[in-house]
Every structure is written in structure tokens, then in C-alpha cells.
Design a protein around this motif. Structure first.
Motif, PDB file in Angstrom:
ATOM      1  N   VAL A 234      -0.022   0.226   7.104  1.00 34.61           N
ATOM      2  CA  VAL A 234       0.386   0.300   5.696  1.00 34.61           C
ATOM      3  C   VAL A 234       1.447   1.388   5.513  1.00 34.61           C
ATOM      4  N   ASN A 235       1.592   2.201   6.509  1.00 35.28           N
ATOM      5  CA  ASN A 235       2.535   3.338   6.541  1.00 35.28           C
ATOM      6  C   ASN A 235       2.682   4.058   5.207  1.00 35.28           C
ATOM      7  N   VAL A 236       1.565   4.515   4.664  1.00 32.97           N
ATOM      8  CA  VAL A 236       1.618   5.178   3.366  1.00 32.97           C
ATOM      9  C   VAL A 236       1.438   6.695   3.415  1.00 32.97           C
ATOM     10  N   CYS A 237       0.758   7.218   4.439  1.00 36.86           N
ATOM     11  CA  CYS A 237       0.472   8.655   4.381  1.00 36.86           C
ATOM     12  C   CYS A 237       1.697   9.471   4.748  1.00 36.86           C
ATOM     13  N   ARG A 238       2.539   8.949   5.606  1.00 37.83           N
ATOM     14  CA  ARG A 238       3.811   9.536   6.010  1.00 37.83           C
ATOM     15  C   ARG A 238       3.664  10.798   6.851  1.00 37.83           C
ATOM     16  N   VAL A 239       2.499  11.012   7.440  1.00 41.57           N
ATOM     17  CA  VAL A 239       2.335  12.224   8.237  1.00 41.57           C
ATOM     18  C   VAL A 239       2.894  12.018   9.646  1.00 41.57           C
ATOM     19  N   CYS A 240       3.141  10.755  10.007  1.00 43.09           N
ATOM     20  CA  CYS A 240       3.575  10.453  11.371  1.00 43.09           C
ATOM     21  C   CYS A 240       5.089  10.373  11.489  1.00 43.09           C
ATOM     22  N   VAL A 241       5.808  10.735  10.427  1.00 50.15           N
ATOM     23  CA  VAL A 241       7.267  10.510  10.419  1.00 50.15           C
ATOM     24  C   VAL A 241       7.992  11.197  11.571  1.00 50.15           C
TER      25      VAL A 241
ATOM     26  N   VAL B  44      11.462   8.131   9.615  1.00 48.58           N
ATOM     27  CA  VAL B  44      10.803   6.819   9.671  1.00 48.58           C
ATOM     28  C   VAL B  44       9.361   6.982  10.150  1.00 48.58           C
ATOM     29  N   PRO B  45       8.457   6.128   9.668  1.00 47.36           N
ATOM     30  CA  PRO B  45       7.060   6.220  10.079  1.00 47.36           C
ATOM     31  C   PRO B  45       6.886   5.687  11.500  1.00 47.36           C
ATOM     32  N   ALA B  46       6.388   6.543  12.397  1.00 49.13           N
ATOM     33  CA  ALA B  46       6.216   6.134  13.786  1.00 49.13           C
ATOM     34  C   ALA B  46       5.189   5.020  13.917  1.00 49.13           C
ATOM     35  N   CYS B  47       4.209   4.987  13.000  1.00 45.90           N
ATOM     36  CA  CYS B  47       3.083   4.069  13.159  1.00 45.90           C
ATOM     37  C   CYS B  47       3.463   2.615  12.927  1.00 45.90           C
ATOM     38  N   SER B  48       4.565   2.367  12.198  1.00 43.44           N
ATOM     39  CA  SER B  48       4.883   0.966  11.915  1.00 43.44           C
ATOM     40  C   SER B  48       6.266   0.575  12.405  1.00 43.44           C
TER      41      SER B  48
ATOM     42  N   PRO C  64       0.486  13.209  14.569  1.00 35.89           N
ATOM     43  CA  PRO C  64      -0.560  13.105  13.557  1.00 35.89           C
ATOM     44  C   PRO C  64      -0.521  11.746  12.862  1.00 35.89           C
ATOM     45  N   THR C  65      -1.685  11.183  12.582  1.00 34.97           N
ATOM     46  CA  THR C  65      -1.777   9.929  11.818  1.00 34.97           C
ATOM     47  C   THR C  65      -2.994  10.036  10.901  1.00 34.97           C
ATOM     48  N   LEU C  66      -2.897   9.444   9.729  1.00 33.10           N
ATOM     49  CA  LEU C  66      -4.044   9.411   8.821  1.00 33.10           C
ATOM     50  C   LEU C  66      -4.361   7.994   8.357  1.00 33.10           C
ATOM     51  N   CYS C  67      -3.315   7.187   8.138  1.00 31.41           N
ATOM     52  CA  CYS C  67      -3.574   5.853   7.595  1.00 31.41           C
ATOM     53  C   CYS C  67      -3.488   4.788   8.676  1.00 31.41           C
ATOM     54  N   GLN C  68      -3.303   5.214   9.920  1.00 28.04           N
ATOM     55  CA  GLN C  68      -3.107   4.245  10.987  1.00 28.04           C
ATOM     56  C   GLN C  68      -4.385   4.040  11.788  1.00 28.04           C
ATOM     57  N   LEU C  69      -4.696   2.780  12.096  1.00 30.55           N
ATOM     58  CA  LEU C  69      -5.754   2.458  13.055  1.00 30.55           C
ATOM     59  C   LEU C  69      -5.234   1.291  13.865  1.00 30.55           C
TER      60      LEU C  69
HETATM   61  S1  FES Z   1       0.044   7.192  10.024  1.00 30.55           S
HETATM   62 FE1  FES Z   1       0.235   7.095   7.874  1.00 30.55          FE
HETATM   63  S2  FES Z   1       2.330   6.566   7.665  1.00 30.55           S
HETATM   64 FE2  FES Z   1       2.067   6.507   9.795  1.00 30.55          FE
END
Ligand code: FES
Ligand SMILES: Cc1cc2nc3c(=O)[nH]c(=O)nc-3n(C[C@H](O)[C@H](O)[C@H](O)COP(=O)(O)O)c2cc1C
Ligand code: SF4
Ligand code: SF4
Ligand code: FES
Lengths: 270, 588
Positions: free
Chosen positions: A54-61, A71-75, A43-48
Motif C-alpha cells: 500500500v506504500n503509505v507509511c513512507r518510512v522505507c523511502v 520513492v518507496p522501496a517496498c513497492s 525500515p518498513t511499517l506497512c509492508q508485509l
Molecule cells: S514500508 Fe510503508 S511505504 Fe514502504
């Protein structure tokens, strides 16, 4: 013969282990890239893909062996030998809580089917915080003929700020203001959009994953009850159906919709 | 980038405040009036934008002069620094100190945090028209207040202890309170005598370099230069010094990483943001021994090859700031410094003590922490390798350089070397700053300060945890506290006797984290809010399903600990969780 052109050092491959499966990815890739290669739904919400993480939503941890916290997978970039778990109890717990906390404070009803899917997959029950739980509910901002801003739906993913600023438009009409639970997206001194630096490029509408930012035509049609979700689909629903995540697809979906949508009087598409 | 300003022109006062710092603008491009030549030559650009880091100093200048930050003033600052107004608005609205609405010339802030609450702060807040403030770092003299008077001669004073009558009188424009904090009201005890960190407190006039030098000041810097940078780092490593800012990272290792970093320049940042409730050690050090702060920074910069140093002092410490500024100027004047040291003033945000939030704040941005890695030793202030150390850490370095790492490590325990400063406050006879060897039982410290009828001790401040009277034999060392699931944290030791209403204490801690969360990440932004709501429901309204609520709190706690970006969210549930399990707040 043409002069040789230096194309940079060849990128190395880095081996990591995700949920017990070995995979090699190009160095500099994120954990999310590696997960996607293995078709592990993350899952990702703040990633494109085309915005700076910005790794702020933290749903991808995810859980990385040796790390005290998730750790945030997106960054987070892969490192050789990393051992990653994407489906541990700890990971599922944090993802569930992030979704629950968000949905308990924000109206996420216009989010894509994919987001709704994560809600049920992780067993999110936002109502368990009680009916009294504070929300960001507030009146819709309609201060121009083109865009409507409904910040009751804003999850503060920062995407619109990035798209308006450094990552695309370089206009910087909106930013994050306030702090903590009162943090919100705002123009300077909350001035109406026509008095702000906004140039109506539409980038923010294209990247917003929640319907907080919407073309006024869609907003009006929804209000009139003439909006047919199945026929046209919102920007978000359409992008999600196509199974695409990047901004272009959001924008493309948006433009497709414009062609089908009646032009309102006085409206100018830019 | 197009800067669109629609808020009207700044007032003459506002222009004077801004120009006082930046000088008058040369052209339209730099925020001045349009001149014919401006239509032909564009000025500014990168050079102007590179001054972004001056945004906070400018905002301070505006508010000190006019009492608030108006739209016209902010936009003028934006034009001068080439910052988009929406972004600058995000910055001003982030910091609690800046007012976005006009106020009178006098502002009184009264601390209603944990210790001051015990000392009757709520009565003061109810009696006078004051803004409530989190801990002002004056807990040894609670209740505390801070008063400021804006205008062309801006003034600011700490008042502690403050009374209702004094607060009311100050607000009526009565006599301006004296600034007499330099004579410590609190005992400052060093067991080590000669070698202690507090040995120069009250031993010299903190405004005079010659006084400091007469006590051997700047000998350590000379010695460090003789030894050479590598030898200095070796001694610090051998001393096994762990950082005193809260995270307990090995100082030697940090120094070595910065020294070896190939990117240039290297920056040094001394973290003097000290905002952990119950903590005031760095204030005492800066107020009473400011030259040692400067000397410590000079040694750190020398050892790690830093070209420039910053010291970020929280906004609520005007005396400390004035003294450190004076010490820097005198040391520079005497030719003792070979790097530039700049004093930066915080703006009311606990989160800016987190090192990466602090960088953003110096850079003129919102104090939002950055994700790590990369760590500051590689990518820090302005994206360059940066050494961040706490004030107390640097004080220890002075002793290590003078006495050698081995001698330093002979005090304390094997894993926690040296001594440690503890800020003891609350229900004790002698609140104050105490220096004891690492490993000293908490019981001894409490006896020194005179604690009786103990109900609980909050060790490590709001980010720490509660101990019961049965746990006070814990040795005050990193490993000793860790063994019982506690932490030394910032060295705050708040004592509660049987009279304390622990429910109110827990609620105040919950409010603190909700107020101070930067709001960037979901677990902390919404989690701290929910934590406060649930606690309120459990402890005050006493409704809802008790066991379901306990479960909710623990679910939130785990997600905040695991998934938050920074230490604030990661520790925001600690004290509350330990309070709910250790104290009798849920009974009855
Ligand atoms: S998608 Fe939001 S912190 Fe990784
Ligand atoms: C929310 C938060 C607040 C902090 N506040 C401070 C502070 O006021 N002073 C400080 O020295 N360190 C503070 N820290 C720790 C710093 O991030 C950093 O670890 C420290 O300054 C490093 O210095 P040291 O190694 O000398 O301890 C804080 C950390 C967090 C997460
Ligand atoms: S308005 Fe939309 S894009 Fe902008 S932060 Fe909110 S949810 Fe994200
Ligand atoms: S944990 Fe809290 S303070 Fe830290 S980055 Fe997240 S929201 Fe900000
Ligand atoms: S000064 Fe009031 S609690 Fe610290």
C-alpha cells in the motif's frame, strides 16, 4: 511422456546499483527485495511480504537518481541501471520525520524492538513537536470476548484492512474511514465487532505491528500485570526476535502464545 | 464475500432514490425481497460487483432526496451493488459533502476560504447557521455561498456575492435565489480577440447547440476527423502545449502514449474538479461555453482511440454540471459524438483533482491517490490506459486543430506556448478571468485588473507561493515563474493589499491542507496537522520557541515534499514557507 507444460518466460535479471554496490535481481523485484539481498537494513511499517503493497507509511523511502521525490522501496520495482541511495541525508531526514510524526501522534510503545531500534538509529525525537501536539488517543474498544481494539496505537498501516479483505479473509469487516488526520480504521458506522461482518479469523491481530489489535487475554493480562513480556512475549515482540517479517511468523508466534496463555472463561478460539 | 447488514431497513424514500438509478431489484441476490426461486439460484456476483462505480451517484441520489446518508440507506446501496458496508462507510465518510447525520432540508454552505475571508465571509458565518466550506470557485464574486434543498425535487444554487441578510433569508426559507451566473459579472478578457479561449463567452446561449454551431462550433472536430488521429497528435505535439491542470506535462506526449497503448479499452477523463483555492477558470468555461468542452473531449478521444469519456465536475458547480450534461445530450442527439460521455459529480474533496484519486473516485472508492508509476497512460481508470486532461487544456486543443500547431506555438514564449487563463481575485477593482499570452509580466495583468497598494500576490493558489511587490515583474510563463521559485499552478492570482491580515491567510492555507489531506501517507497526514499547530502557536498564541518552531516547520516541509505520495503533500508547505520568508508576518 507427459505433455509439455508452459511455465512462462524465464525471468530476466536486472542490474541496479545500491549505495555504490552492484547487484542483479530478478525483474519484477522491488527495491526492498534488492536491499534485503544486500542485507541493507530498511525500515518498513506497512509492508508485509504476503500483502499487496500500500506504500503509505513512507518510512522505507530511498533516493533514486533522476527522480524528483524519494520513492518507496517496498513497492517500487527495480529498473535496469537504477542508481539507488539508501543512506543519504535526504533519506535519513524523511525516515526520521516519518517516525517522529508517527510517534508524536500514536502510542508506539508496544511496537517491536526492531521498530524501537529504528527510532534511535534515525534519531527520532517525537517530543519535539510539543506536549500540545494532537494525538489519536481514545478509549480502548472492548466489545467482545476475543479481540480488543486500541486505536490509540494505530499507525494506519492498512495491514488489518488488507488481511480482512482482498489479501486473505475476504470478509471486509473493517475499512479506513474519515480522511486526513481523522482517518481511522472502522467497522461500518463504527458498529461493535459482534454486529459487524467480523468472523473472528484473527488475521488482523496477526498482522498488526503496533499492538492496536490484541487478543483479549493478552490485554487483560497486561492490565492485571500478569503479562510477562520476557517469558511469553507479545505477538510482535516474538516475531521481531525471530527476525522474521512475514505474516505467517506473526501468526505462528500468536498461536504459540495461545497455547501458553490460560483460556479465559467464555472465550472460544477459532 | 458475505454482506452482513444490521442497520435496519431503508425507508421508502431511500429505496426510491436508489431504485430511481438502478431500477427495481430482480431478486434477493440483488438487494430485493426473498422469492422462492432465490433459494435455488444465485444471481448477481461479478455482474453486480462490476457496478461498484455507481456508488457515488447512488450516494448523491440518496442525499439529494433525504438530506443525508442513513445506515439503512447505505446498506441498501451495498446490497444492490454488492459492496461490503464497512468499505462503503469508508467511502461516504471520506467525502465532505456526504452527511452521516440527519439534517434539515436546507443546507447553506458559506465559503470562508482565502478570498471570501478578505470579503467578510467570517461575519456571515458568525451571523447565520451555515457550514463552512473551502473555496467554491466563485472568488471573482466573493463572498460566495451554495445552498441546497433536498427532497424529491432537489435544487441547488450558487449565490455570489452573498450578504448576511440574503443568507439568513435563504435559511428561513425565503425566496429561492436566481441562478444568473451565466452573465459573467467578471470581465473575461482575451487579448487575442478572434482566436482567444474566451471568445465565445457570452456570445451564444450556452444551452443551445445551434448557437454554438453558428459560431463555428464542431468545425474543429470535423477537421480532426479529416486529418486523422496521427496528424492531430502531430499538431498538438508541434504546438508544444503543456497541460493547464497544474503539472504542466506535454500534452502531445501524453496523447501519443495513450494512442499507442495496446491494452483496451482506452478511457478519456476530463478533469473538471477545479478546487484549488482562488481558481474558477474551468467553471467559467463550462458555464459559458459547455459545447466546446464536449467538442474538445470528442477530439481527444478520437485522436487517442478512447472508447469512453468521463468528465468529473466538482460537486460545487451545479450550473456547470447542468450545462455540460445538456451539451452532451444535444451533441449526441445531433449525431455529432461517436463516443459515450458521462458526467460525474464530485463530492467535496480537493484531492480528487489529483488524477489517480479521481480514478478511484469514479470507481466508487475513497479518493486516495495511487503511487506512480505506473502512470495513467498505462494503468489508469479501471486499470486501463487513460488520457486525463484539464478543461482549459482541451480548449487549447480546439484552437490547435483549427489553426495548426505552428500558429499556436507562435504565441507566448519558446517554452510556454499559447495563452493562459488567470483567475484574478482579492483586492483588485476588476476581479475576473483574464487571458494573456504566456510570458506577459504579472505587473501587466495586475494593471488590467486594477490592483493597488499591493502587499503580496499568491500565485498558483494554496499549492502556489507568495510574491512580494518587488517580484511582480515576473513573466507569467512556466520557466519565468520557475526561475524565482514560484509556479503558475492552476492560474490563480490572489491579490492582497496593505489591509490584509496575512497571518489569517497563512492559517487558512494550513487548515485547508489539513482538511483536504486524504490521510493515506504519514508525512502529509500528520505533517499537515503539525504544520497547522505550529503556525497557530507562532502566529496567534505567540508562544513557544520561535526559532525551534521555524526549524520544525522546515523539517516537516522537506519530508512532505520528499516523501509524500502525491502533489498535495508535496506542495502543502510551499505557500506557508514562502509566506514566512517573504511576508512580514513574524515581525512584532
Ligand atoms: S514500508 Fe510503508 S511505504 Fe514502504
Ligand atoms: C492535489 C491535486 C489537485 C489537483 N487538482 C486538479 C484539478 O482540479 N484540475 C486539474 O485539471 N488538475 C488537477 N491536478 C493535476 C492532475 O493530477 C493532472 O495533472 C491534470 O489533470 C492533467 O491534465 P493536464 O495535463 O491537461 O494538465 C491536481 C493535482 C494535485 C496533486
Ligand atoms: S489496527 Fe494495526 S494493523 Fe490495523 S491499521 Fe492500525 S496499526 Fe495497522
Ligand atoms: S500526500 Fe496527502 S493527499 Fe497525497 S496521498 Fe499522501 S496523504 Fe493523501
Ligand atoms: S469562492 Fe471563496 S475563496 Fe474562492
Amino acid at each position: 511422456m507427459a505433455d509439455a507444460v508452459f511455465v512462462g518466460m524465464p525471468k530476466r535479471l536486472v542490474g541496479v546499483n545500491i549505495d555504490g554496490r552492484e547487484i542483479e535481481v530478478v525483474e519484477g523485484s522491488t527495491i526492498l527485495d534488492a536491499c534485503r539481498r544486500l542485507t541493507i537494513d530498511t525500515p518498513t511499517l506497512c509492508q508485509l511480504d504476503n500483502l499487496t503493497p500500500v506504500n503509505v507509511c513512507r518510512v522505507c523511502v530511498v533516493e533514486v537518481e533522476g527522480s524528483r521525490v524519494l520513492v518507496p522501496a517496498c513497492s517500487r520495482k527495480v529498473e535496469a541501471g537504477m542508481k539507488i541511495r539508501t543512506d543519504s541525508e535526504r533519506v535519513r531526514h524523511s525516515r526520521r520525520l516519518v517516525l517522529e510524526l508517527l510517534a508524536s501522534s500514536v502510542d508506539m510503545s508496544l511496537c517491536s524492538a526492531q521498530v524501537q531500534g529504528w527510532m534511535s538509529q534515525y534519531g527520532a525525537q517525537p517530543e519535539r513537536f510539543g506536549a500540545e501536539a494532537a494525538t489519536v488517543a481514545q478509549p480502548v474498544k472492548v466489545d467482545n470476548d476475543l479481540y480488543v481494539r486500541d486505536y490509540s496505537r494505530c499507525i494506519l498501516c492498512y495491514k488489518c484492512v488488507e488481511a480482512c479483505g482482498v489479501d486473505a479473509q475476504n470478509t471486509f469487516a473493517i475499512g479506513v474511514a474519515g480522511r486526513g488526520f481523522d482517518a481511522h480504521i472502522s467497522t461500518e458506522f463504527d458498529t461493535p465487532l459482534p454486529d459487524s461482518a467480523c468472523v473472528y479469523c484473527g488475521n488482523c491481530i496477526g498482522v498488526c505491528p503496533t499492538g492496536a489489535l490484541m487478543f483479549k487475554s493478552e490485554h487483560d493480562m497486561r492490565a492485571e500485570g500478569t503479562w510477562d513480556e520476557g517469558l511469553r512475549g507479545g505477538v510482535h515482540a516474538r516475531a521481531a526476535r525471530a527476525g522474521q517479517h512475514d505474516r505467517e511468523s506473526h501468526l505462528a508466534a500468536g498461536q504459540q502464545r495461545h497455547r501458553g496463555a490460560p483460556l479465559r472463561e467464555g472465550a472460544v478460539w477459532v | 464475500m458475505d454482506i452482513r447488514t444490521t442497520g435496519g431497513p431503508p425507508t421508502a424514500d431511500e429505496v426510491a432514490a436508489v431504485d430511481g438509478l438502478l431500477g427495481t431489484p430482480d431478486s434477493l441476490w440483488e438487494g430485493g425481497r426473498r422469492r422462492p426461486a432465490d433459494d435455488h439460484f444465485a444471481r448477481g456476483g461479478r455482474a453486480v460487483r462490476s457496478q461498484r462505480h455507481l456508488l457515488l451517484p447512488l450516494l448523491h441520489a440518496i442525499q439529494d432526496r433525504t438530506g443525508w446518508v442513513s445506515r439503512g440507506a447505505l446498506e441498501y446501496a451495498c446490497r444492490r451493488l454488492s459492496i461490503p458496508p464497512a468499505e462503503a462507510y469508508g467511502v461516504v465518510s471520506f467525502y465532505a459533502r456526504f452527511a452521516l447525520k440527519p439534517r434539515g432540508a436546507l443546507t447553506l454552505r458559506v465559503c470562508d476560504d482565502i478570498v471570501c475571508k478578505l470579503a467578510g465571509a467570517d461575519e456571515i458565518c458568525a451571523a447565520v447557521d451555515a457550514e463552512r466550506s473551502p473555496c467554491l470557485g466563485l472568488c471573482d464574486r466573493a463572498p460566495a455561498a451554495l445552498v441546497e434543498r433536498s427532497g424529491s425535487s432537489y435544487e441547488e444554487r450558487q449565490i455570489a456575492p452573498v450578504t448576511v441578510a440574503q443568507a439568513a433569508d435563504t435559511l428561513r426559507g425565503g425566496e429561492w435565489p436566481d441562478q444568473t451566473l451565466s452573465t459573467p459579472l467578471s470581465p473575461t478578457l482575451s487579448p487575442g480577440g478572434r482566436g482567444g479561449l474566451l471568445r465565445r463567452v457570452a456570445a451564444y446561449d450556452p444551452e443551445r447547440l445551434d448557437g454554438y454551431r453558428a459560431l463555428g462550433g464542431f468545425a474543429a472536430l470535423m477537421r480532426a476527423r479529416e486529418m486523422g488521429s496521427e496528424a492531430v497528435i502531430r499538431e498538438v505535439t508541434e504546438a508544444r502545449l503543456l497541460g493547464r491542470g497544474g503539472a504542466a506535462f506535454p500534452t502531445g506526449r501524453k496523447w501519443e502514449s495513450v494512442a499507442k497503448a495496446t491494452e483496451r479499452p482506452h478511457y478519456l477523463v476530463c478533469n473538471a474538479d477545479e478546487s484549488e483555492p482562488g481558481t474558477f477558470k474551468d467553471r467559467v468555461l463550462m458555464e459559458a461555453d459547455p459545447f466546446a468542452v464536449v467538442e474538445g473531449m470528442a477530439i481527444a478521444a478520437f485522436a487517442t482511440g478512447c472508447e469512453k469519456g468521463y468528465i468529473y465536475i466538482r460537486a460545487e458547480y451545479p450550473l456547470a454540471r447542468a450545462r455540460v450534461e445538456n451539451a452532451v445530450a444535444q451533441a449526441r442527439g445531433a449525431g455529432l459524438l461517436d463516443i459515450e460521455i458521462e458526467v460525474r459529480r464530485g463530492a467535496g474533496a480537493y484531492i480528487c483533482g489529483e488524477e489517480t484519486a479521481l480514478f478511484n473516485s469514479i470507481e466508487g472508492k475513497r479518493g486516495e491517490p495511487r503511487n506512480k508509476p505506473p502512470f495513467p497512460v498505462e494503468v489508469g481508470l479501471f486499470g486501463k490506459p487513460t488520457l486525463v486532461n484539464n478543461v482549459e487544456t482541451l480548449f487549447n486543443v480546439l484552437n490547435i486543430v483549427s489553426e495548426g500547431g505552428a500558429a499556436f506555438a507562435s504565441v507566448g514564449t519558446k517554452d510556454s506556448t499559447g495563452t493562459r487563463l488567470f483567475c484574478v481575485s482579492g483586492h483588485v477593482e476588476r476581479p475576473g478571468l483574464y487571458e494573456v499570452a504566456m510570458g506577459t509580466p504579472l505587473r501587466e495583468l495586475l494593471a488590467l485588473a486594477g490592483a493597488q497598494d499591493i502587499q503580496a500576490v499568491l500565485l498558483g493558489g494554496a499549492a502556489g507561493s507568495f510574491l512580494t511587490p518587488e517580484q511582480v515583474d515576473v513573466p507569467l510563463s512556466f520557466e519565468g515563474t520557475r526561475a524565482i521559485g514560484a509556479t503558475l499552478g492552476s492560474g490563480a492570482v490572489i491579490v492582497f493589499d496593505e489591509s490584509a491580515d496575512m497571518k489569517q491567510v497563512l492559517l487558512r492555507i494550513a487548515r485547508f491542507f489539513r482538511d483536504e489531506s486524504c490521510g493515506q501517507c504519514v508525512p502529509c497526514r500528520v505533517g499537515t496537522k503539525r504544520q497547522e499547530e505550529i503556525l497557530e502557536r507562532m502566529l496567534v498564541e505567540r508562544n513557544g520557541d520561535r526559532s525551534a518552531d521555524v526549524m520544525l516547520l522546515s523539517d516537516i516541509a522537506q519530508a512532505m515534499r520528499d516523501a509524500s505520495i502525491c502533489g498535495l503533500g508535496q506542495t502543502a508547505a510551499n505557500a506557508i514557507a514562502s509566506g514566512l520568508t517573504q511576508l512580514k508576518v513574524l515581525n512584532g
